[in-house]
Write a protein that holds these residues in place. Structure first.
Motif: not given
Length: 411
Positions: A3-10, A72-83
């Motif tokens: 599960h991947t998420a990006m926050v900030g300057k793009w 919080k969404e990531s740690v509640a899920g079952k997939k490994p995550f990348f932020l």
């Protein structure tokens, strides 16, 4: 998968959600940005939808809030995550809330850049960051003596706002760590914290009534979408920080931030290209507060993530063929091992060209000047040019640089 998420300057032709991320919040940054208000060329998005600004918006706070939500969404899920969180702070403009600035104001009024630089050198020597016998870079001759400056309160305010910007980032990182701690995943999550370049010198030494494209002879109201004008310049009568200002903290503070290195952002001296990388992963990194002198590069981050996720770099992605990956995994270093590093690393910046092979580095500001040569193991401040003593080494390294430059198309 992850599960991947990006926050900030793009900064891209399309948004992060079109490049493999499941979640995204931030601006598609195409120009100068404000921490306080929407401005032209910097539309904000939540995933792939335009995001409406709130009345109490402050950019770093918004990044922190969304990063915590996504985590919080990531740690509640079952997939490994990348932020991936890409803060703009502490990049100019110097914008911060008064309550964030206030704790730092007297600190920088009591001591100026000369004293702070001396303090930093002493602390770096005690920590082992600056080994015994190595030379820090001196201030260049155009940096004024703090004791003789006529506008100390204004100079101090510039650094206080800069410190406030960093403290706001620090609070956000702390909130993310708490999410991981409360979920029981802190010890087995790799956290990498790094900067993209050295401190920026913009802002000048003295008070001014113009700068960054704003002047007293212009309306200065076309940048903000609410058409509120920016008060141009910065000085004792126009302190940095508020929403209608636009300033930088100048060369003297930038060099202080870069202690003990030479020069600043956009240069290829160490002050432009050498930045810290902090790694936290208690389950793997057994020696806390350790220091490695094995060099790495931002291109190694991709290789590290793929290595640890046991994934291969794609040869095709959404009908595109990505450039071959040149990075090398940092995982051996994280495990306390010696890795087979890069034979050479090269840079071509606005104010510099450089190539490093082991402890040796060639560098020059522009192509028409001769190469300088430094031994970074004993001279991280790049104070003693050894090019005339080692002409064969310079010639060999220049050949490597020209080969690299032609291969990557660095004009």
């Amino acid at each position: 998968g992850y599960h991947t998420a990006m926050v900030g300057k793009w900064q891209g032709r399309d948004l992060a959600v079109k490049r493999g991320f499941n979640r995204f919040f931030g601006p598609n940054c195409q120009g100068m940005i404000s921490y306080w208000h929407p401005v032209v060329q910097n539309d904000f998005y939540l995933d792939d939808k335009p995001w409406k600004f709130t009345d109490d918006f402050f950019m770093t706070d918004a990044f922190n809030d969304h990063a915590v939500t996504f985590l919080k969404e990531s740690v509640a899920g079952k997939k490994p995550f990348f932020l991936y969180v890409a803060y703009v702070a502490p990049h100019w403009p110097l914008h911060a809330r008064e309550e964030t600035i206030a704790p730092y104001r007297e600190r920088y009024r009591k001591q100026g850049w000369n004293d702070w630089r001396a303090n930093r050198i002493e602390r770096q020597q005690k920590m082992g960051l600056l080994p015994d016998g190595t030379k820090p870079a001196p201030y260049p001759g155009n940096v004024p003596d703090w004791a003789k400056d006529k506008h100390k309160d204004w100079q101090a305010e510039r650094m206080a706002v800069y410190a406030a910007q960093i403290s706001n980032v620090d609070r956000g990182v702390g909130r993310m760590l708490e999410v991981l701690k409360e979920s029981g995943q802190l010890d087995d999550t790799l956290i990498l914290f790094l900067s993209d370049n050295g401190a920026a010198p913009n802002g000048g030494f003295s008070p001014s009534n113009n700068g960054f494209g704003f002047s007293p002879n212009s309306p200065n109201n076309a940048w903000r979408k609410d058409k509120v004008a920016i008060r141009p310049g910065s000085g004792p009568k126009l302190m940095p920080g508020p929403h209608d200002t636009f300033a930088g903290y100048g060369l003297a503070w930038a060099l202080t931030s870069n202690t003990p290195l030479r020069s600043t952002k956009s240069s290829s001296y160490e002050g432009g290209i050498r930045t810290p990388l902090i790694a936290h992963w208690p389950k793997v990194i057994k020696k806390g507060n350790g220091l490695t002198r094995q060099p790495g590069h931002v291109i190694d981050v991709m290789a590290t993530c793929l290595d640890l996720a046991d994934r291969k770099y794609p040869t095709e992605f959404r009908n595109r063929r990505p450039l071959p990956m040149e990075g090398k995994s940092l995982a051996p270093i994280l495990r306390g091992e010696k890795r087979a590093g890069h034979e050479a690393l090269a840079w071509k910046n606005a104010r510099g060209r450089a190539l490093m092979m082991g402890d040796w580095k060639i560098v020059r500001p522009v192509d028409k000047l001769p190469w300088e040569l430094y031994d970074l193991s004993s001279d991280p401040g790049e104070t003693a040019n050894l090019a005339k003593r080692h002409p064969d080494r310079v010639k060999n390294m220049d050949a490597h640089y020209q080969t690299w430059r032609q291969r990557v198309g660095a004009r």
